[in-house]
Design a protein around this motif. Sequence first.
Motif: not given
Length: 335
Positions: A23-30, A124-125, A297-302
């Motif tokens: 579960e990704v609670l936050s993922n900040i990228i600069a 979350p989405d 079955r193929v999986f891509f990350p968002p």
Amino acid sequence: MLILGIETSCDETSVAVVHNGQEVLSNIIASSLNEHQKYGGIIPEIASRRQLEYIIPVLNEALEQACVNLDTIDAIAVTTHPGLIGSLLVGTAFSQALSLALNKPLIEINHIQAHLYANFLATPDQKNTFKKPQLPAIGLVASGGHTSLYHINHFDSFELLGNTLDDAAGEAYDKVARILNVGYPGGPVLDRLAQSIAKTPLRFKCAPLPGTLNFSFSGIKTAVLYHTRDAAKGHVPINNAEVALAFQTSVVKTLVDKSLAACRQKNVCTLLVGGGVAANSALRQELLNKATQENIRVFFPPLSLCIDNAAMIAGLAYHRDTYPKGESWCNSQLN
Ligand code: KG4
Ligand code: ZN
């Protein structure tokens, strides 16, 4: 278990908080990408200087967004390899200092393997749509620095099946975009250009390297260079969209053919894709079409987890011993 992930292997500075490896609670990228654009590639010195400036604000934002503080974090995970040495140093030194000051375990993570782990993360989405892949799986990582195929049995067992012998797929996109002078990074620009037309008589070929699961993308980049030079000499206008479509068709075909060959070879029916090139529209479409025909079955990350991010680092760390085993995986995987 709450893991704080830190990723600084290229131009991004990213900090994430992930709960129980999923579960990704936050993922900040600069990113300092806009400062590199005028050079047509990453300037390591600029990247690491910006990372020094960004890392504390990015950490604070990640904690705030996840509604946690450093005391509630159980462990810290950091990308240790591969990557730009100055950039890696910023993240590893920062993580070591945090780990010592807070007396929390530090987990070392391989960036390429983490790109594949992005498929196991729920943002979350995605709450109601998330489907978790099953292992064993074949993993295709295609990014600016790497193009590799892995056989994954467990999260601590990544067997390398094939690798690029020269340029990475994303690097070839960036170099072709530079030849055409259409901007950096080249992947998204060429992807859009290729989508703007339906077909072209132009053909470029990737070296097939038959009988292996290795890749080579430097020849096709040179073929584009010669095509544009010849056109300029003959005063023939270059159609960027046609070049982009012909280039992309061949790169995508190679990535798809080798990935499905790896699935057949290992008798595996799950394919995980990761890295910046996993954002490519044609790759997504072609892989889904072809793999379905073979019951794979193929999986891509968002898209937000295809680019370099710290959530994938924190996620994979959940499956690792809380103290690095050093010898066993840190030194044995790709550099
Ligand atoms: O994984 P990533 O963010 O950084 C590395 O670890 O290298 O990948 C960046 C690479 C760049 O070469 C960029 O041109 C490529 O991913 N890329 C794409 C697309 N979006 C990004 N390549 C093809 N099609 C795209 N849509
Ligand atoms: Zn990457």
